[in-house]
Design a protein around this motif. Structure first.
Motif, PDB file in Angstrom:
ATOM      1  N   ALA A   7       0.832  -1.200   0.000  1.00 33.23           N
ATOM      2  CA  ALA A   7       0.000   0.000   0.000  1.00 33.23           C
ATOM      3  C   ALA A   7       0.870   1.255   0.000  1.00 33.23           C
ATOM      4  O   ALA A   7       0.624   2.203  -0.749  1.00 33.23           O
ATOM      5  CB  ALA A   7      -0.928  -0.012   1.210  1.00 33.23           C
ATOM      6  N   ILE A   9      -1.460   3.878  -2.108  1.00 30.92           N
ATOM      7  CA  ILE A   9      -2.885   3.673  -1.865  1.00 30.92           C
ATOM      8  C   ILE A   9      -3.041   3.139  -0.446  1.00 30.92           C
ATOM      9  O   ILE A   9      -2.060   2.913   0.252  1.00 30.92           O
ATOM     10  CB  ILE A   9      -3.509   2.692  -2.883  1.00 30.92           C
ATOM     11  N   SER A  10      -4.264   2.924  -0.030  1.00 29.37           N
ATOM     12  CA  SER A  10      -4.495   2.454   1.337  1.00 29.37           C
ATOM     13  C   SER A  10      -4.566   0.927   1.374  1.00 29.37           C
ATOM     14  O   SER A  10      -4.894   0.272   0.381  1.00 29.37           O
ATOM     15  CB  SER A  10      -5.800   3.034   1.879  1.00 29.37           C
ATOM     16  N   ARG A  69      -6.758  -0.545   2.951  1.00 32.81           N
ATOM     17  CA  ARG A  69      -8.190  -0.810   2.792  1.00 32.81           C
ATOM     18  C   ARG A  69      -8.552  -1.036   1.333  1.00 32.81           C
ATOM     19  O   ARG A  69      -9.362  -1.900   1.001  1.00 32.81           O
ATOM     20  CB  ARG A  69      -8.978   0.374   3.362  1.00 32.81           C
ATOM     21  N   THR A  70      -7.924  -0.250   0.449  1.00 32.07           N
ATOM     22  CA  THR A  70      -8.168  -0.422  -0.984  1.00 32.07           C
ATOM     23  C   THR A  70      -7.715  -1.804  -1.452  1.00 32.07           C
ATOM     24  O   THR A  70      -8.409  -2.475  -2.221  1.00 32.07           O
ATOM     25  CB  THR A  70      -7.442   0.671  -1.788  1.00 32.07           C
ATOM     26  N   LEU A  71      -6.552  -2.242  -0.979  1.00 28.35           N
ATOM     27  CA  LEU A  71      -6.053  -3.557  -1.353  1.00 28.35           C
ATOM     28  C   LEU A  71      -6.970  -4.658  -0.842  1.00 28.35           C
ATOM     29  O   LEU A  71      -7.201  -5.664  -1.532  1.00 28.35           O
ATOM     30  CB  LEU A  71      -4.632  -3.758  -0.819  1.00 28.35           C
ATOM     31  N   ARG A  72      -7.492  -4.497   0.368  1.00 30.17           N
ATOM     32  CA  ARG A  72      -8.433  -5.489   0.894  1.00 30.17           C
ATOM     33  C   ARG A  72      -9.702  -5.530   0.042  1.00 30.17           C
ATOM     34  O   ARG A  72     -10.271  -6.597  -0.206  1.00 30.17           O
ATOM     35  CB  ARG A  72      -8.787  -5.163   2.346  1.00 30.17           C
ATOM     36  N   TYR A  73     -10.134  -4.353  -0.417  1.00 29.96           N
ATOM     37  CA  TYR A  73     -11.334  -4.280  -1.271  1.00 29.96           C
ATOM     38  C   TYR A  73     -11.076  -4.970  -2.599  1.00 29.96           C
ATOM     39  O   TYR A  73     -11.925  -5.729  -3.090  1.00 29.96           O
ATOM     40  CB  TYR A  73     -11.728  -2.823  -1.491  1.00 29.96           C
ATOM     41  N   TYR A  74      -9.904  -4.727  -3.195  1.00 32.31           N
ATOM     42  CA  TYR A  74      -9.553  -5.386  -4.450  1.00 32.31           C
ATOM     43  C   TYR A  74      -9.527  -6.902  -4.272  1.00 32.31           C
ATOM     44  O   TYR A  74      -9.942  -7.655  -5.156  1.00 32.31           O
ATOM     45  CB  TYR A  74      -8.175  -4.912  -4.937  1.00 32.31           C
ATOM     46  N   LEU A  77      -3.894   0.205 -11.495  1.00 27.69           N
ATOM     47  CA  LEU A  77      -3.848   1.631 -11.181  1.00 27.69           C
ATOM     48  C   LEU A  77      -3.734   2.479 -12.443  1.00 27.69           C
ATOM     49  O   LEU A  77      -4.268   3.592 -12.504  1.00 27.69           O
ATOM     50  CB  LEU A  77      -2.696   1.921 -10.220  1.00 27.69           C
ATOM     51  N   LYS A 129      -7.215   2.594 -13.821  1.00 27.72           N
ATOM     52  CA  LYS A 129      -8.048   3.483 -13.017  1.00 27.72           C
ATOM     53  C   LYS A 129      -7.844   4.940 -13.407  1.00 27.72           C
ATOM     54  O   LYS A 129      -8.779   5.748 -13.374  1.00 27.72           O
ATOM     55  CB  LYS A 129      -7.725   3.306 -11.532  1.00 27.72           C
ATOM     56  N   LEU A 131     -14.327  -0.347 -12.074  1.00 26.89           N
ATOM     57  CA  LEU A 131     -13.615  -1.511 -11.551  1.00 26.89           C
ATOM     58  C   LEU A 131     -14.055  -2.809 -12.211  1.00 26.89           C
ATOM     59  O   LEU A 131     -13.234  -3.700 -12.446  1.00 26.89           O
ATOM     60  CB  LEU A 131     -13.811  -1.603 -10.035  1.00 26.89           C
TER      61      LEU A 131
END
Length: 254
Positions: A9, A14-15, A17-22, A53, A56, A62
């Protein structure tokens, strides 16, 4: 080299949290340490994240990015090549815009003169750029790069009077569509008039030989399938059914 979720991250800006969402969405699956079940990432996931990324940055949703990432490396390469071409075109556009603005400023100071063609060149490029940014991906998929490039070239070559006529047609179509929604009978003369206006609008910007009734109908499908078009016509006419009305008229007369 392996990275923990926090390390990757930080590296990517990025966060976690974003990686967990992905991960949850199946866009970028993390590996799991068998001893503690912590997420970690290897070089292949780092490469995938870089592509994600990049995509994006081009405003792809997504779900569409996920579809691209599930294709072959060759297809992913081509998608990124296409995006590069768009960036180069945008870079050229910005360069031309700066040159035109510099010449406008010099003209205002009496240091040089601009022709009428030069005065409107930037305006037309701005309209093309805006249209490409909003709808470029969809219309290029539907009609192909060659047709859209030819259409942009024709629009760029419009004279001052032709550009004014194009703007007038745009305004007339929206006005007629707003009034027509009150009657809602596409067989009336007002329906045929609205169709004729829209056809003339397309003939103004489409390359010679591109127009056909089938192509006109295909475009009208986008008006109802793509919410951006629907919202545009709703905002311009005050009627949420405006896009559907225009589509019905085109399908009836084309």
């Amino acid at each position: 080299m392996s990275y923990s979720i926090n390390e990757l991250a930080k590296l990517a800006g990025i966060s976690a949290r974003t990686l967990r969402y992905y991960d949850k969405q199946g866009l970028l699956k993390a590996r799991r340490n068998p001893e503690n079940n912590y997420r970690y990432y290897e070089e292949s996931e780092v490469d995938q994240l870089q592509k994600i990324l990049f995509l994006k940055l081009f405003d792809l949703p997504l779900e569409q990015i996920k579809q691209v990432m599930q294709t072959s490396p060759e297809t992913q390469y081509q998608v990124l090549r296409n995006q590069r071409s768009k960036l180069v075109a945008q870079q050229q556009y910005l360069g031309d815009l700066i040159k035109n603005l510099d010449k406008t400023l010099a003209t205002m100071k009496g240091e040089t003169q601009m022709t009428d063609t030069e005065k409107f060149a930037t305006l037309k490029k701005e309209m093309i750029s805006k249209n490409e940014k909003q709808y470029g991906t969809e219309i290029r998929e539907k009609y192909g790069d060659a047709q859209i490039d030819l259409s942009n070239q024709k629009f760029s070559s419009l004279s001052e009077n032709e550009l004014a006529h194009f703007k007038k047609l745009t305004a007339e179509i929206l006005t007629e569509l707003k009034n027509f929604n009150k009657t809602a009978d596409i067989k009336q003369a007002a329906g045929k008039h609205l169709f004729d206006l829209h056809k003339e609008y397309l003939l103004t910007i489409w390359p010679k030989g591109q127009y056909s009734g089938e192509a006109h109908k295909k475009l009208s499908q986008m008006y109802v399938c793509d919410p951006r078009f629907s919202k545009y016509y709703e905002a311009a006419t005050g009627n949420p059914e405006a896009a559907k009305t225009l589509k019905a008229i085109i399908e009836y007369y084309a």
